[in-house]
Design an enzyme around this catalytic site. Structure first.
Site, PDB file in Angstrom:
ATOM      1  N   LYS A 190       0.856  -1.186   0.000  1.00 46.87           N
ATOM      2  CA  LYS A 190       0.000   0.000   0.000  1.00 46.87           C
ATOM      3  C   LYS A 190       0.888   1.230   0.000  1.00 46.87           C
ATOM      4  CE  LYS A 190      -3.607   2.368   2.576  1.00 46.87           C
ATOM      5  NZ  LYS A 190      -4.601   2.278   3.646  1.00 46.87           N
ATOM      6  N   GLU A 230       7.699  -6.575   1.301  1.00 53.09           N
ATOM      7  CA  GLU A 230       6.490  -6.395   2.126  1.00 53.09           C
ATOM      8  C   GLU A 230       5.569  -7.598   1.973  1.00 53.09           C
ATOM      9  OE1 GLU A 230       4.785  -4.725   4.193  1.00 53.09           O
ATOM     10  OE2 GLU A 230       5.758  -2.798   4.433  1.00 53.09           O
ATOM     11  N   LYS A 245      -2.147  -1.496  -3.950  1.00 56.91           N
ATOM     12  CA  LYS A 245      -3.023  -0.342  -3.856  1.00 56.91           C
ATOM     13  C   LYS A 245      -2.213   0.937  -3.893  1.00 56.91           C
ATOM     14  CE  LYS A 245      -6.000   1.807  -0.539  1.00 56.91           C
ATOM     15  NZ  LYS A 245      -6.404   1.883   0.825  1.00 56.91           N
ATOM     16  N   TYR A 309     -15.234   0.906  -6.767  1.00 59.28           N
ATOM     17  CA  TYR A 309     -16.490   1.582  -6.443  1.00 59.28           C
ATOM     18  C   TYR A 309     -17.493   1.449  -7.582  1.00 59.28           C
ATOM     19  CZ  TYR A 309     -13.558   3.375  -2.769  1.00 59.28           C
ATOM     20  OH  TYR A 309     -12.711   3.437  -1.689  1.00 59.28           O
TER      21      TYR A 309
HETATM   22  C1  PBG Z   1      -7.518   3.393   5.533  1.00 58.66           C
HETATM   23  C2  PBG Z   1      -7.750   3.208   4.096  1.00 58.66           C
HETATM   24  C3  PBG Z   1      -7.536   4.122   3.066  1.00 58.66           C
HETATM   25  C4  PBG Z   1      -8.043   3.544   1.921  1.00 58.66           C
HETATM   26  C5  PBG Z   1      -8.526   2.271   2.255  1.00 58.66           C
HETATM   27  N1  PBG Z   1      -8.316   2.080   3.606  1.00 58.66           N
HETATM   28  C6  PBG Z   1      -7.017   5.515   3.065  1.00 58.66           C
HETATM   29  C7  PBG Z   1      -5.736   5.841   3.624  1.00 58.66           C
HETATM   30  O1  PBG Z   1      -4.880   4.990   3.881  1.00 58.66           O
HETATM   31  O2  PBG Z   1      -5.558   7.030   3.863  1.00 58.66           O
HETATM   32  C8  PBG Z   1      -8.091   4.212   0.573  1.00 58.66           C
HETATM   33  C9  PBG Z   1      -9.139   3.735  -0.355  1.00 58.66           C
HETATM   34  C10 PBG Z   1      -9.436   4.646  -1.479  1.00 58.66           C
HETATM   35  O3  PBG Z   1      -8.824   5.717  -1.690  1.00 58.66           O
HETATM   36  O4  PBG Z   1     -10.361   4.294  -2.226  1.00 58.66           O
HETATM   37  N2  PBG Z   1      -6.356   2.933   6.078  1.00 58.66           N
END
Ligand code: PBG
Length: 321
Positions: A190, A230, A245, A309
């Protein structure tokens, strides 16, 4: 080459990649307000749903063949604390939403994030000690958050916090309480991305976070080998599925991860990816087909499925043919 492209039947016959409703995990924002739906201005077509509206939406998703919904809570600021205590409340909006969906739509899978950002006054995914997000104190709380969600009926625990060692700790905590059947999908690679902006509007963490950023725990967009390290750790600690992500700006990572580990691998088409595609379609700058083209690219890169989404809209379009 053009013989195989000449007719629609030929193009369908030789297509290497397919996208179907069974590939989708649908992230949904749930809130406690009286209004069934409140729109999220930066995410055209996406609303925060009340629990009754969520139950109805989950039924529709299930009927369309979408296997999983992912629940994200919008928490009012009076329920936020520095330690994110509301995350551990078995009556919080996420737990009530899980129970309501499980009662009405038992066959849809439910995924829940494990991270404290919806519940903290400072908007970070963990707790602060001397102004820094503290790894092990956070992991201890995340284990309890995972258990509260598993007790409510969550099927897939998805740690999105990027603390070290949390997958193994959560696995142990779940197993110790008899939740061996609950899966873990690790937000394994992430990145500290600007593409999460609209999501932070939706759950109300943007104003909490202010000018702060998450670069002390989320990954540097410059890095690719680090993503493999990771992910190797998360697999060793017991992750059943791994996620990259955002997806579109990181398709090279999706491909490397799939090739290296052969794990069930997922791409998250995050809020900013969705927002820019939807925004451009709305202005007439891009054709609506670019949403499916983008999802196709994520699968082609090696993902087994996609958090998007647009899941319901795309499942409907696929059904219409
Ligand atoms: C929270 C989380 C985030 C997203 C999913 N879980 C945001 C962040 O880490 O600030 C982002 C999902 C998206 O932008 O659609 N930890």
């Amino acid at each position: 080459m053009r013989r195989n492209r000449r007719d629609d039947w030929a193009r369908r016959l030789v297509a290497e990649t397919t996208v179907s409703a069974a590939d989708f995990l649908w992230p949904v924002f749930v809130h406690d307000a009286a209004a069934a739906r409140t729109p999220i201005p930066s995410m055209l077509g996406v609303d925060r749903l009340s629990i009754p509206a969520l139950v109805e939406a989950a039924g529709e998703a299930q009927a369309l063949g979408i296997p999983v919904i992912a629940l994200f809570p919008a928490t009012p600021s009076d329920k936020k604390t520095a330690e994110g205590d509301e995350a551990l409340n078995p009556e919080n909006i996420v737990c009530r939403a899980i129970r309501a969906v499980k009662a009405a739509v038992p066959d849809i899978g439910i995924l829940c994030d494990v991270a404290l950002d919806p519940f903290t006054t400072h908007g970070h995914d963990g707790v602060l000690r001397d102004g820094k997000v503290h790894n092990d104190d956070t992991v201890a709380i995340l284990c309890r958050q995972a258990l509260v969600q598993a007790e409510a009926g969550c099927d897939i625990i998805a740690p999105s916090d990027m603390m070290d060692g949390r997958v193994g700790a959560i696995r142990d905590a779940l197993d110790a309480k008899g939740f061996e059947h609950v899966s873990i999908m690790a937000y394994a690679a992430k990145y500290a991305s600007g593409f999460y902006g609209p999501f932070r509007d939706a759950i109300g963490s943007k104003s909490s976070l202010g000018k702060a950023d998450k670069r002390s725990y989320q990954m540097d967009p410059a890095n690719s080998d680090e993503a493999l390290r990771e992910i190797a750790l998360d697999i060793a600690e017991g992750a059943d599925m791994v996620m990259v992500k955002p997806a579109l700006p990181y398709l090279d990572i999706v491909r490397r991860v799939k090739d290296r580990f052969g794990m069930p691998t997922f791409g998250y088409q995050v809020s900013g990816e969705y927002a820019m595609i939807k925004g451009a379609i709305e202005r007439g700058w891009l054709d609506p087909s670019v949403m499916m083209e983008s999802l196709m690219s994520i699968k082609r890169a090696g993902a087994d499925g996609i958090l998007t989404y647009a899941a319901v809209e795309m499942a409907k379009a696929l059904k219409a043919g």
